[in-house]
Motif scaffolding. Structure first.
Motif, short mmCIF file in Angstrom:
data_model
loop_
_atom_site.label_atom_id
_atom_site.label_comp_id
_atom_site.label_asym_id
_atom_site.label_seq_id
_atom_site.Cartn_x
_atom_site.Cartn_y
_atom_site.Cartn_z
N HIS A 32 -0.51 -19.00 12.25
CA HIS A 32 -0.97 -19.90 11.20
C HIS A 32 -2.45 -20.22 11.38
O HIS A 32 -2.97 -20.21 12.49
CB HIS A 32 -0.18 -21.20 11.20
N TYR A 75 2.10 -24.16 19.84
CA TYR A 75 3.13 -25.19 19.75
C TYR A 75 4.46 -24.49 19.55
O TYR A 75 4.63 -23.73 18.59
CB TYR A 75 2.85 -26.14 18.59
N LYS A 78 4.76 -20.75 18.22
CA LYS A 78 3.73 -20.42 17.23
C LYS A 78 2.33 -20.57 17.82
O LYS A 78 2.06 -21.46 18.63
CB LYS A 78 3.86 -21.33 16.00
N TYR A 80 -1.67 -21.09 16.75
CA TYR A 80 -2.46 -21.65 15.66
C TYR A 80 -3.95 -21.40 15.86
O TYR A 80 -4.48 -21.67 16.93
CB TYR A 80 -2.21 -23.14 15.54
N ILE A 184 0.07 -32.78 15.89
CA ILE A 184 0.47 -31.38 16.10
C ILE A 184 1.86 -31.13 15.52
O ILE A 184 2.10 -30.11 14.87
CB ILE A 184 0.43 -31.03 17.61
N GLN A 185 2.77 -32.06 15.74
CA GLN A 185 4.12 -31.92 15.19
C GLN A 185 4.09 -31.86 13.67
O GLN A 185 4.78 -31.05 13.04
CB GLN A 185 4.99 -33.09 15.64
N ASP A 188 2.73 -28.52 12.45
CA ASP A 188 3.77 -27.51 12.61
C ASP A 188 4.83 -27.63 11.51
O ASP A 188 5.27 -26.63 10.94
CB ASP A 188 4.42 -27.64 13.99
N ASP A 189 5.23 -28.85 11.19
CA ASP A 189 6.24 -29.07 10.15
C ASP A 189 5.76 -28.60 8.78
O ASP A 189 6.52 -28.01 8.00
CB ASP A 189 6.62 -30.55 10.09
N ASN A 192 5.36 -24.64 8.66
CA ASN A 192 6.62 -23.90 8.68
C ASN A 192 7.62 -24.39 7.62
O ASN A 192 8.79 -24.03 7.67
CB ASN A 192 7.23 -23.98 10.08
#
Length: 254
Positions: A32, A75, A78, A80, A184-185, A188-189, A192
């Motif tokens: 990503h 993370y 994945k 980034y 970061i979470q 990622d959410d 994805n």
């Protein structure tokens, strides 16, 4: 904004690879691509350093004198790529910095745009936030400098702000690593498809202007299939944005 699991093909960075190559970015080894945008003096560079650590390097944008910083972080499973865009107050292309930031978000189509804002001076940051949300549906507001906001007794209703903007809002104090794991979470959410943003768009447009935008929008989509965010481009063309016109003619947009 709501939770939803999308097909992986809707969020994978490699679908933007050609556009990113035109902007001088090699993303072949990454899952990503993340853009980091914001006004000057919001602690954006500190957020960049907190996310990437020592995994970063600098250079210039192709054909520009504007500096570019790139970094990386992992993370889960994945990888980034993080691109720190020039600090700007607007995306209306009155300077090289603004043109670079706008072009990356519009043409590069990053998987997530992290908009860094100063929590203690939020109102002056919202102009850029709203402009970015006209271009991309995948964004998170990083409300940085929360420590200064607390020191100045500034309170922000995070839930209401998130609801009004239609994107997640994550409070941070990057210099102390506060809120960085949550940021970061959230990145990622969104990347994805676990969070789908519904950002607020321009409303109350006069009828004649809206009709002109809709007509021009359809013509752009017919003439340039696959062009990103044709409605926003239509608005800019009506305002006489010559750099957008040049980009369309040169094929930079497609």
């Amino acid at each position: 904004m709501k939770k939803k699991v999308e097909s992986p093909c809707e969020s994978c960075a490699h679908f933007n690879e050609e556009g990113l190559k035109k902007l001088g970015l090699n993303v072949s080894d990454f899952d990503h691509v993340i853009a980091l945008a914001g006004n000057p003096n919001t602690g954006k560079s500190t957020v960049f350093n907190a996310l990437t650590g020592l995994r970063q390097h600098t250079g210039n944008w192709p054909g520009k004198t504007v500096m570019r910083a790139e970094g990386a972080f992992a993370y889960g499973e994945k990888k980034y790529k993080l691109v720190d865009l020039p600090g700007t107050y607007s995306l209306l292309s009155t300077s090289e910095d603004e043109e670079v930031a706008r072009n990356f978000i519009l043409f590069g189509k990053p998987d997530v745009t992290v908009i860094v804002a100063d929590a203690s001076r939020l109102e002056r940051n919202l102009n850029l936030v709203l402009q970015i949300l006209e271009i991309t549906n995948k964004a998170v507001l990083c409300l940085n400098l929360m420590d200064e906001a607390r020191r100045n007794k500034v309170e922000v209703d995070l839930r209401t702000l998130s609801r009004e903007l239609g994107i997640p809002v994550v409070p941070t104090s990057a210099r102390y690593q506060e809120g960085i794991p949550e940021l970061i979470q959230t990145i990622d959410d969104i990347a994805n498809g676990k969070i789908v943003c519904r950002p607020r768009k321009i409303k109350n447009v006069p009828k004649k202007i809206l009709e002109a935008v809709n007509t021009l929008n359809e013509e752009i989509k017919m003439e340039f299939p696959g062009v990103p965010n044709s409605r926003w481009i239509a608005f800019r063309l009506l305002e006489g944005d010559h750099r957008i016109i040049e980009a369309l003619r040169s094929g930079e947009l497609v």
